[in-house]
Design a protein around this motif. Structure first.
Motif, PDB file in Angstrom:
ATOM      1  N   LEU A  53      29.376  52.257   4.029  1.00 46.68           N
ATOM      2  CA  LEU A  53      30.058  52.830   2.871  1.00 46.68           C
ATOM      3  C   LEU A  53      30.021  54.351   2.907  1.00 46.68           C
ATOM      4  N   SER A  54      31.023  54.967   2.288  1.00 41.74           N
ATOM      5  CA  SER A  54      31.056  56.421   2.149  1.00 41.74           C
ATOM      6  C   SER A  54      30.206  56.833   0.947  1.00 41.74           C
ATOM      7  N   TYR A  55      29.942  58.138   0.835  1.00 40.12           N
ATOM      8  CA  TYR A  55      29.197  58.642  -0.323  1.00 40.12           C
ATOM      9  C   TYR A  55      29.965  58.362  -1.609  1.00 40.12           C
ATOM     10  N   GLU A  56      31.285  58.411  -1.516  1.00 40.74           N
ATOM     11  CA  GLU A  56      32.124  58.157  -2.687  1.00 40.74           C
ATOM     12  C   GLU A  56      31.913  56.734  -3.212  1.00 40.74           C
ATOM     13  N   ALA A  57      31.793  55.774  -2.293  1.00 44.52           N
ATOM     14  CA  ALA A  57      31.570  54.384  -2.690  1.00 44.52           C
ATOM     15  C   ALA A  57      30.227  54.224  -3.380  1.00 44.52           C
ATOM     16  N   GLU A  58      29.195  54.842  -2.800  1.00 44.95           N
ATOM     17  CA  GLU A  58      27.860  54.744  -3.375  1.00 44.95           C
ATOM     18  C   GLU A  58      27.814  55.404  -4.751  1.00 44.95           C
ATOM     19  N   ALA A  59      28.509  56.529  -4.888  1.00 40.41           N
ATOM     20  CA  ALA A  59      28.537  57.227  -6.181  1.00 40.41           C
ATOM     21  C   ALA A  59      29.289  56.420  -7.227  1.00 40.41           C
ATOM     22  N   SER A  60      30.272  55.647  -6.785  1.00 43.92           N
ATOM     23  CA  SER A  60      31.078  54.844  -7.711  1.00 43.92           C
ATOM     24  C   SER A  60      30.513  53.448  -7.938  1.00 43.92           C
ATOM     25  N   GLY A  61      29.401  53.141  -7.255  1.00 49.51           N
ATOM     26  CA  GLY A  61      28.790  51.826  -7.416  1.00 49.51           C
ATOM     27  C   GLY A  61      29.547  50.706  -6.725  1.00 49.51           C
ATOM     28  N   ILE A  62      30.334  51.053  -5.710  1.00 45.68           N
ATOM     29  CA  ILE A  62      31.100  50.051  -4.956  1.00 45.68           C
ATOM     30  C   ILE A  62      30.204  49.433  -3.883  1.00 45.68           C
ATOM     31  N   THR A  63      30.184  48.125  -3.792  1.00 49.80           N
ATOM     32  CA  THR A  63      29.351  47.428  -2.808  1.00 49.80           C
ATOM     33  C   THR A  63      30.187  46.888  -1.662  1.00 49.80           C
ATOM     34  N   GLN A  64      29.502  46.527  -0.580  1.00 49.23           N
ATOM     35  CA  GLN A  64      30.190  45.901   0.554  1.00 49.23           C
ATOM     36  C   GLN A  64      30.844  44.583   0.137  1.00 49.23           C
ATOM     37  N   ASP A  65      30.164  43.814  -0.718  1.00 46.25           N
ATOM     38  CA  ASP A  65      30.715  42.530  -1.151  1.00 46.25           C
ATOM     39  C   ASP A  65      32.036  42.717  -1.902  1.00 46.25           C
ATOM     40  N   ALA A  66      32.111  43.770  -2.721  1.00 46.68           N
ATOM     41  CA  ALA A  66      33.346  44.039  -3.465  1.00 46.68           C
ATOM     42  C   ALA A  66      34.484  44.377  -2.503  1.00 46.68           C
ATOM     43  N   ILE A  67      34.169  45.130  -1.457  1.00 43.67           N
ATOM     44  CA  ILE A  67      35.181  45.484  -0.457  1.00 43.67           C
ATOM     45  C   ILE A  67      35.643  44.237   0.303  1.00 43.67           C
ATOM     46  N   ILE A  68      34.701  43.361   0.642  1.00 40.63           N
ATOM     47  CA  ILE A  68      35.056  42.134   1.372  1.00 40.63           C
ATOM     48  C   ILE A  68      35.938  41.234   0.500  1.00 40.63           C
ATOM     49  N   ASP A  69      35.649  41.175  -0.791  1.00 41.26           N
ATOM     50  CA  ASP A  69      36.501  40.409  -1.703  1.00 41.26           C
ATOM     51  C   ASP A  69      37.932  40.913  -1.673  1.00 41.26           C
ATOM     52  N   LYS A  70      38.083  42.243  -1.660  1.00 39.37           N
ATOM     53  CA  LYS A  70      39.422  42.857  -1.599  1.00 39.37           C
ATOM     54  C   LYS A  70      40.119  42.496  -0.279  1.00 39.37           C
ATOM     55  N   VAL A  71      39.345  42.561   0.807  1.00 36.94           N
ATOM     56  CA  VAL A  71      39.899  42.240   2.137  1.00 36.94           C
ATOM     57  C   VAL A  71      40.352  40.770   2.183  1.00 36.94           C
ATOM     58  N   LEU A  72      39.525  39.866   1.659  1.00 34.53           N
ATOM     59  CA  LEU A  72      39.864  38.446   1.674  1.00 34.53           C
ATOM     60  C   LEU A  72      41.123  38.164   0.859  1.00 34.53           C
ATOM     61  N   SER A  73      41.318  38.917  -0.209  1.00 35.05           N
ATOM     62  CA  SER A  73      42.505  38.702  -1.043  1.00 35.05           C
ATOM     63  C   SER A  73      43.762  39.341  -0.441  1.00 35.05           C
ATOM     64  N   ALA A  74      43.575  40.357   0.424  1.00 38.33           N
ATOM     65  CA  ALA A  74      44.718  41.076   0.986  1.00 38.33           C
ATOM     66  C   ALA A  74      45.247  40.447   2.276  1.00 38.33           C
ATOM     67  N   VAL A  75      44.379  39.862   3.067  1.00 40.06           N
ATOM     68  CA  VAL A  75      44.802  39.279   4.353  1.00 40.06           C
ATOM     69  C   VAL A  75      45.376  37.890   4.104  1.00 40.06           C
ATOM     70  N   PRO A  76      46.607  37.632   4.524  1.00 37.39           N
ATOM     71  CA  PRO A  76      47.243  36.314   4.293  1.00 37.39           C
ATOM     72  C   PRO A  76      46.451  35.185   4.938  1.00 37.39           C
ATOM     73  N   ILE A  77      46.271  34.094   4.185  1.00 36.92           N
ATOM     74  CA  ILE A  77      45.551  32.933   4.707  1.00 36.92           C
ATOM     75  C   ILE A  77      46.517  32.068   5.520  1.00 36.92           C
ATOM     76  N   PRO A  78      46.167  31.692   6.725  1.00 36.10           N
ATOM     77  CA  PRO A  78      47.089  30.889   7.565  1.00 36.10           C
ATOM     78  C   PRO A  78      47.268  29.473   7.026  1.00 36.10           C
TER      79      PRO A  78
END
Length: 315
Positions: free
Chosen positions: A290-315
């Protein structure tokens, strides 16, 4: 489900109540020969689970309590001078085992953590001028406490990348905790018995690696990993500034292996997107920096992975 896997799970259930993700993580590690990082507050049966798994298979099990004064030689071993024949002999450390529990791995400094790098990757240990192969199976199960960070040494990215999965161990449900309290009060925990052999383990390993993986699922795995590296290409501009480095090529390899293993544990003969989604966070969360911006904003890796899972089309 394979009866061998059933028997192993039933034995572990004698001493562990609930914690399905934890048990699945340990079994995936065994099936894929991958190392597992367990994160959770004290008292969630992390050590008990690893010990129970070793007992069900009759494997050698050793535990190292990581502390700030630990030395690399305390883990891998050292050369000892033998005055009787005027020579040095090798004293092997606790790493020479099948299951190594590195308890509170983030309590030891980087030089001690890095002592595990060679053995985790190469399955060998170098002491002095000699290299020694480690007997298979060999798995490192490391635990870390996320609460107390005072006196803790954060694991470097190179070390984290050696772990197949990072399993976050949560609290039990109310019903499970009541069951635990009753068992403790009534001495209701059973004794772990060996229910499988090394030959059995190799059999189920070979079967798990034969699980069918469709080409579309293979591409889906790669897309998920690339979305952590190039979020803008997947319409994820809102999280691009939060990611300093995306997941490494090991993430693609490990997600491929882990998805096959969990499909096998579920009794399936193919991998679906559900299995990929089931292991995605465990495989990716410790590989996204994570970047410093993510840590300052309280963004976690799990939150980012959730976004990725919702953005990538499921086959």
């Amino acid at each position: 489900m394979n009866p061998i896997v059933d028997n192993i799970k039933n034995e572990i259930a004698k001493v562990i109540v609930g914690q399905e993700k934890l048990i699945d993580g340990l079994l995936i590690g065994l099936l894929t020969r991958g190392h597992i990082l367990l994160e959770g507050v004290p008292g969630l049966a992390k050590t008990t689970a690893v010990n129970a798994l070793a007992g069900t298979l009759g494997l050698n099990f050793k535990r190292v309590q990581f502390t700030p004064d630990l030395l690399p030689s305390d883990i891998i071993g050292t050369e000892i001078y033998d005055p009787s024949n005027n020579s040095f002999k090798i004293k092997q450390g606790p790493v020479f085992t099948n299951l190594l529990l590195a308890d509170e791995i983030n309590r030891a400094p980087a030089k001690v953590q890095s002592a595990l790098l060679e053995v985790m990757q190469e399955r060998q240990v170098t002491i002095g001028d000699e290299s020694f192969k480690i007997d298979l199976p060999f798995l490192v199960m490391a635990t870390q406490n996320p609460v107390e960070q005072e006196g803790a040494y954060e694991l470097p990215e190179a070390q984290l990348d050696r772990f197949l999965m990072k399993v976050v161990v949560g609290y039990n449900t109310k019903a499970e905790e009541l069951e635990i309290a009753r068992r403790v009060a009534n001495n209701g925990f059973g004794t772990i018995e060996q229910v499988a052999t090394l030959a059995d383990l190799e059999t189920i390993r070979a079967e798990a690696m034969q699980i069918h993986m469709d080409e579309e699922i293979e591409k889906y795995i790669i897309e998920l990993v690339f979305a952590t590296r190039e979020p803008e290409a997947y319409g994820l501009e809102d999280i691009a500034s939060y990611i300093q480095f995306g997941a490494s090529p090991r993430a693609s390899i490990d997600m491929y292996k882990a998805a096959r293993a969990i499909a096998y544990l579920k009794g399936l003969d193919y991998v679906s997107p559900l299995e990929v989604g089931y292991v995605a966070k465990e495989v990716l969360r410790h590989r996204i920096v994570l970047s410093y911006e993510a840590e300052a904003s309280g963004i976690t890796q799990d939150a980012i992975i959730d976004k990725v899972l919702s953005a990538v089309p499921i086959p």
